[in-house]
Design a protein around this motif. Structure first.
Motif, PDB file in Angstrom:
ATOM      1  N   MET A   1       0.842  -1.194   0.000  1.00 37.51           N
ATOM      2  CA  MET A   1       0.000   0.000   0.000  1.00 37.51           C
ATOM      3  C   MET A   1       0.881   1.250   0.000  1.00 37.51           C
ATOM      4  SD  MET A   1      -3.200   1.150   0.135  1.00 37.51           S
ATOM      5  CE  MET A   1      -4.171  -0.210   0.833  1.00 37.51           C
ATOM      6  N   LYS A   2       0.468   2.238  -0.809  1.00 38.81           N
ATOM      7  CA  LYS A   2       1.156   3.527  -0.843  1.00 38.81           C
ATOM      8  C   LYS A   2       0.212   4.617  -0.354  1.00 38.81           C
ATOM      9  CE  LYS A   2       3.987   2.250  -4.870  1.00 38.81           C
ATOM     10  NZ  LYS A   2       4.341   2.608  -6.268  1.00 38.81           N
ATOM     11  N   ILE A   3       0.782   5.696   0.138  1.00 38.50           N
ATOM     12  CA  ILE A   3       0.022   6.891   0.469  1.00 38.50           C
ATOM     13  C   ILE A   3       0.602   8.039  -0.343  1.00 38.50           C
ATOM     14  CG2 ILE A   3      -0.720   8.478   2.282  1.00 38.50           C
ATOM     15  CD1 ILE A   3      -0.359   6.255   4.306  1.00 38.50           C
ATOM     16  N   ILE A   4      -0.252   8.700  -1.110  1.00 39.08           N
ATOM     17  CA  ILE A   4       0.156   9.817  -1.959  1.00 39.08           C
ATOM     18  C   ILE A   4      -0.429  11.088  -1.351  1.00 39.08           C
ATOM     19  CG2 ILE A   4       0.239  10.717  -4.309  1.00 39.08           C
ATOM     20  CD1 ILE A   4       1.362   7.853  -4.061  1.00 39.08           C
ATOM     21  N   VAL A   5       0.425  12.080  -1.073  1.00 38.14           N
ATOM     22  CA  VAL A   5      -0.024  13.261  -0.320  1.00 38.14           C
ATOM     23  C   VAL A   5       0.292  14.542  -1.093  1.00 38.14           C
ATOM     24  CG1 VAL A   5       0.012  14.423   1.907  1.00 38.14           C
ATOM     25  CG2 VAL A   5       0.549  11.983   1.783  1.00 38.14           C
ATOM     26  N   PRO A   6      -0.666  15.068  -1.849  1.00 35.45           N
ATOM     27  CA  PRO A   6      -0.463  16.389  -2.468  1.00 35.45           C
ATOM     28  C   PRO A   6      -0.536  17.475  -1.406  1.00 35.45           C
ATOM     29  CG  PRO A   6      -2.186  15.116  -3.598  1.00 35.45           C
ATOM     30  CD  PRO A   6      -1.929  14.450  -2.282  1.00 35.45           C
ATOM     31  N   MET A   7       0.475  18.320  -1.338  1.00 34.56           N
ATOM     32  CA  MET A   7       0.506  19.379  -0.341  1.00 34.56           C
ATOM     33  C   MET A   7       1.236  20.610  -0.857  1.00 34.56           C
ATOM     34  SD  MET A   7       3.164  17.558   2.363  1.00 34.56           S
ATOM     35  CE  MET A   7       3.609  19.061   3.215  1.00 34.56           C
ATOM     36  N   ALA A   8       1.059  20.902  -2.160  1.00 34.01           N
ATOM     37  CA  ALA A   8       1.831  21.975  -2.785  1.00 34.01           C
ATOM     38  C   ALA A   8       1.296  23.357  -2.489  1.00 34.01           C
ATOM     39  CB  ALA A   8       1.890  21.756  -4.303  1.00 34.01           C
ATOM     40  N   GLY A   9       0.011  23.483  -2.127  1.00 36.42           N
ATOM     41  CA  GLY A   9      -0.565  24.795  -1.883  1.00 36.42           C
ATOM     42  C   GLY A   9       0.011  25.466  -0.647  1.00 36.42           C
ATOM     43  N   ARG A  10       0.019  26.794  -0.647  1.00 39.67           N
ATOM     44  CA  ARG A  10       0.609  27.545   0.461  1.00 39.67           C
ATOM     45  C   ARG A  10      -0.401  27.841   1.557  1.00 39.67           C
ATOM     46  NH1 ARG A  10       5.424  31.373  -1.420  1.00 39.67           N
ATOM     47  NH2 ARG A  10       5.234  31.883   0.786  1.00 39.67           N
ATOM     48  N   GLY A  11      -1.690  27.706   1.303  1.00 37.68           N
ATOM     49  CA  GLY A  11      -2.688  27.906   2.345  1.00 37.68           C
ATOM     50  C   GLY A  11      -3.026  29.364   2.577  1.00 37.68           C
ATOM     51  N   SER A  12      -3.512  30.046   1.545  1.00 41.66           N
ATOM     52  CA  SER A  12      -3.770  31.485   1.649  1.00 41.66           C
ATOM     53  C   SER A  12      -4.851  31.815   2.673  1.00 41.66           C
ATOM     54  CB  SER A  12      -4.162  32.047   0.276  1.00 41.66           C
ATOM     55  OG  SER A  12      -5.318  31.398  -0.221  1.00 41.66           O
ATOM     56  N   ARG A  13      -5.797  30.907   2.910  1.00 37.77           N
ATOM     57  CA  ARG A  13      -6.883  31.195   3.852  1.00 37.77           C
ATOM     58  C   ARG A  13      -6.422  31.162   5.311  1.00 37.77           C
ATOM     59  NH1 ARG A  13     -11.565  27.521   3.607  1.00 37.77           N
ATOM     60  NH2 ARG A  13     -10.059  25.898   3.073  1.00 37.77           N
ATOM     61  N   LEU A  14      -5.216  30.654   5.537  1.00 40.47           N
ATOM     62  CA  LEU A  14      -4.706  30.570   6.911  1.00 40.47           C
ATOM     63  C   LEU A  14      -3.589  31.588   7.163  1.00 40.47           C
ATOM     64  CD1 LEU A  14      -5.394  29.013   9.453  1.00 40.47           C
ATOM     65  CD2 LEU A  14      -3.759  27.253   8.781  1.00 40.47           C
ATOM     66  N   ARG A  15      -3.489  32.584   6.300  1.00 33.31           N
ATOM     67  CA  ARG A  15      -2.519  33.642   6.564  1.00 33.31           C
ATOM     68  C   ARG A  15      -2.941  34.426   7.811  1.00 33.31           C
ATOM     69  NH1 ARG A  15      -1.992  35.828   0.313  1.00 33.31           N
ATOM     70  NH2 ARG A  15      -0.701  34.113  -0.447  1.00 33.31           N
ATOM     71  N   PRO A  16      -1.970  34.978   8.577  1.00 36.13           N
ATOM     72  CA  PRO A  16      -0.552  35.127   8.270  1.00 36.13           C
ATOM     73  C   PRO A  16       0.306  33.918   8.621  1.00 36.13           C
ATOM     74  CG  PRO A  16      -1.018  36.167  10.358  1.00 36.13           C
ATOM     75  CD  PRO A  16      -2.347  35.677   9.828  1.00 36.13           C
ATOM     76  N   HIS A  17      -0.267  32.869   9.191  1.00 40.99           N
ATOM     77  CA  HIS A  17       0.531  31.730   9.667  1.00 40.99           C
ATOM     78  C   HIS A  17       1.237  31.009   8.531  1.00 40.99           C
ATOM     79  CE1 HIS A  17      -1.283  32.320  13.606  1.00 40.99           C
ATOM     80  NE2 HIS A  17      -2.400  32.547  12.948  1.00 40.99           N
ATOM     81  N   THR A  18       0.622  30.984   7.361  1.00 46.30           N
ATOM     82  CA  THR A  18       1.218  30.256   6.242  1.00 46.30           C
ATOM     83  C   THR A  18       2.144  31.121   5.397  1.00 46.30           C
ATOM     84  OG1 THR A  18      -0.814  30.686   4.984  1.00 46.30           O
ATOM     85  CG2 THR A  18      -0.636  28.566   6.105  1.00 46.30           C
ATOM     86  N   LEU A  19       2.444  32.326   5.848  1.00 48.32           N
ATOM     87  CA  LEU A  19       3.453  33.128   5.155  1.00 48.32           C
ATOM     88  C   LEU A  19       4.853  32.569   5.392  1.00 48.32           C
ATOM     89  CD1 LEU A  19       2.106  36.720   5.875  1.00 48.32           C
ATOM     90  CD2 LEU A  19       2.008  35.476   3.693  1.00 48.32           C
ATOM     91  N   THR A  20       5.034  31.876   6.509  1.00 46.30           N
ATOM     92  CA  THR A  20       6.361  31.359   6.853  1.00 46.30           C
ATOM     93  C   THR A  20       6.400  29.851   7.009  1.00 46.30           C
ATOM     94  OG1 THR A  20       5.833  31.842   9.169  1.00 46.30           O
ATOM     95  CG2 THR A  20       7.150  33.474   7.986  1.00 46.30           C
ATOM     96  N   VAL A  21       5.238  29.223   7.235  1.00 45.40           N
ATOM     97  CA  VAL A  21       5.172  27.770   7.430  1.00 45.40           C
ATOM     98  C   VAL A  21       4.092  27.203   6.506  1.00 45.40           C
ATOM     99  CG1 VAL A  21       4.696  25.908   9.074  1.00 45.40           C
ATOM    100  CG2 VAL A  21       5.877  27.977   9.846  1.00 45.40           C
ATOM    101  N   PRO A  22       4.407  26.181   5.701  1.00 44.37           N
ATOM    102  CA  PRO A  22       3.360  25.551   4.882  1.00 44.37           C
ATOM    103  C   PRO A  22       2.228  25.042   5.766  1.00 44.37           C
ATOM    104  CG  PRO A  22       5.535  24.778   4.222  1.00 44.37           C
ATOM    105  CD  PRO A  22       5.720  25.560   5.482  1.00 44.37           C
ATOM    106  N   LYS A  23       0.994  25.250   5.324  1.00 44.22           N
ATOM    107  CA  LYS A  23      -0.158  24.875   6.148  1.00 44.22           C
ATOM    108  C   LYS A  23      -0.104  23.435   6.654  1.00 44.22           C
ATOM    109  CE  LYS A  23      -4.311  24.466   4.270  1.00 44.22           C
ATOM    110  NZ  LYS A  23      -5.639  24.812   3.750  1.00 44.22           N
ATOM    111  N   PRO A  24       0.287  22.448   5.820  1.00 40.25           N
ATOM    112  CA  PRO A  24       0.302  21.072   6.331  1.00 40.25           C
ATOM    113  C   PRO A  24       1.276  20.840   7.486  1.00 40.25           C
ATOM    114  CG  PRO A  24       0.306  21.071   3.934  1.00 40.25           C
ATOM    115  CD  PRO A  24       0.567  22.485   4.365  1.00 40.25           C
ATOM    116  N   LEU A  25       2.196  21.787   7.720  1.00 44.43           N
ATOM    117  CA  LEU A  25       3.158  21.623   8.805  1.00 44.43           C
ATOM    118  C   LEU A  25       2.810  22.449  10.038  1.00 44.43           C
ATOM    119  CD1 LEU A  25       6.549  21.441   6.886  1.00 44.43           C
ATOM    120  CD2 LEU A  25       5.202  19.586   7.845  1.00 44.43           C
ATOM    121  N   ILE A  26       1.672  23.133  10.026  1.00 42.52           N
ATOM    122  CA  ILE A  26       1.229  23.838  11.218  1.00 42.52           C
ATOM    123  C   ILE A  26       0.725  22.808  12.240  1.00 42.52           C
ATOM    124  CG2 ILE A  26      -0.560  25.372  12.133  1.00 42.52           C
ATOM    125  CD1 ILE A  26      -0.245  27.052   9.632  1.00 42.52           C
ATOM    126  N   PRO A  27       1.228  22.850  13.463  1.00 34.87           N
ATOM    127  CA  PRO A  27       0.813  21.848  14.457  1.00 34.87           C
ATOM    128  C   PRO A  27      -0.615  22.064  14.937  1.00 34.87           C
ATOM    129  CG  PRO A  27       2.953  22.811  15.015  1.00 34.87           C
ATOM    130  CD  PRO A  27       2.352  23.677  13.952  1.00 34.87           C
TER     131      PRO A  27
END
Length: 338
Positions: A1-27
């Motif tokens: 089994m494989k897991i494929i994870v698209p996560m290229a978007g920067r997450g504009s709706r979660l700014r300002p937090h996603t200006l410096t950290v990609p949204k998928p990496l916000i804890p």
């Protein structure tokens, strides 16, 4: 089994937090969104994960530190980690095809801006499973239409008239993801574009037209991390689930002086809480100092100093200095507000 994870978007709706950290990496509740999502999927699949393929965007934003954290995540699952780049933001179908070297055999595709609680029961007789959640306002989502045999026969994006209340949550299983790859290659080659982008749904629709069997999967909980308010809500719900699971959410290295922690809370390593009440439903990242505060239902990241604050429904980033009496705030990384 494989897991494929698209996560290229920067997450504009979660700014300002996603200006410096990609949204998928916000804890959320102490763990980055994508780490929690992939780990939870691997757990409920109950199968050995052979590979986790991550599809990232601009290397200037998704840099070496991001890559290393994702490779460590795959290694923790006993899987091979693969990194691909989507060079242009051309849609979900285009993102998936950026990882075409990994598109073979059974695979789960999961978009890294959502969290779930579920028991996956894969129908091995189906060509694909699309996970859905019953929602009150289906017009805001892509939905599936089922026939009398409980098979998916149609995908409708944001229907203006009622079709179904089963919303697509962005997690898919394919018995052979290579079939989807072939159909998406046709979509790209023939420039089949919807909303200005190449969409996964156009590949899925071609599979349906060829008689392949699609069935719905159900999740118990679907938690979005699209903007600040829903991310704070997701943190609240996840803390409740983790507490019920019996997880220890408060580090042994927390320093308390005249402190009151109302659980459930996640409190990271080396946090200092002084003359403060924290909780319920608060996450505080490592090496943060909280002094003379009352904080509930909020997310605070690492290496910050929060003083003299009364916070509710707040989201504060990393390396923030905040001194004041504001409520319901959203402050990004490296900010100073005194």
């Amino acid at each position: 089994m494989k897991i494929i994870v698209p996560m290229a978007g920067r997450g504009s709706r979660l700014r300002p937090h996603t200006l410096t950290v990609p949204k998928p990496l916000i804890p959320v509740a102490g763990k980055p969104i994508v780490h929690r999502l992939v780990s939870d999927i691997a757990k409920v699949l109950g199968e050995q994960i052979e590979e986790v393929a991550f599809i990232l965007g601009d290397p200037a934003f998704f840099g070496d530190d991001v890559v290393q954290s994702l490779m460590d995540l795959a290694q923790d699952l006993g899987a091979k980690g693969s990194i691909y780049r989507q060079d242009q933001p051309l849609g979900t179908g285009h993102a998936i095809m950026s990882a075409k070297e990994s598109l073979s055999g059974p695979a789960v595709i999961a978009y890294a801006d959502t969290l779930i609680r579920a028991e996956f029961d894969l129908d091995k007789n189906a060509d694909s499973v699309i996970w859905v959640k019953q929602v009150e306002h289906p017009e805001a989502f892509g939905v599936v239409n089922l026939n009398s045999d409980n098979e998916i026969v149609e995908l409708v994006e944001k229907p203006t008239e009622f079709v179904s209340d089963l919303a697509v949550i962005g997690i898919y299983y394919f018995k052979d993801v290579g079939v989807l790859k072939n159909e998406l290659q046709y979509v790209l080659d023939n420039q089949i574009i919807n909303g200005g982008e190449y969409q996964i749904n156009d590949g899925i629709k071609r599979m349906m037209e060829k008689g392949m069997k699609f069935v719905p999967g159900k999740v118990d909980e679907w938690m979005d991390c699209g903007n600040k308010n829903v991310t704070v809500e997701t943190n609240q719900r996840m803390l409740g689930f983790l507490e019920n699971d019996g997880e220890n959410l408060i580090s042994d290295s927390v320093q308390q002086e005249n402190a009151n922690i109302i659980e459930p809370c996640f409190i990271g390593d080396n946090v200092i809480i002084k003359n403060a009440t924290v909780g319920p439903y608060v996450s505080v990242g490592a090496d943060t100092v909280v002094e003379n505060c009352t904080i509930k239902n909020s997310l605070i990241q690492s290496n910050s100093k929060i003083s003299n604050a009364n916070l509710d429904n707040a989201m504060i980033g990393n390396h923030v200095v905040f001194d004041g009496n504001f409520e319901s705030i959203s402050i990004g990384d490296y900010s100073v507000l005194v």
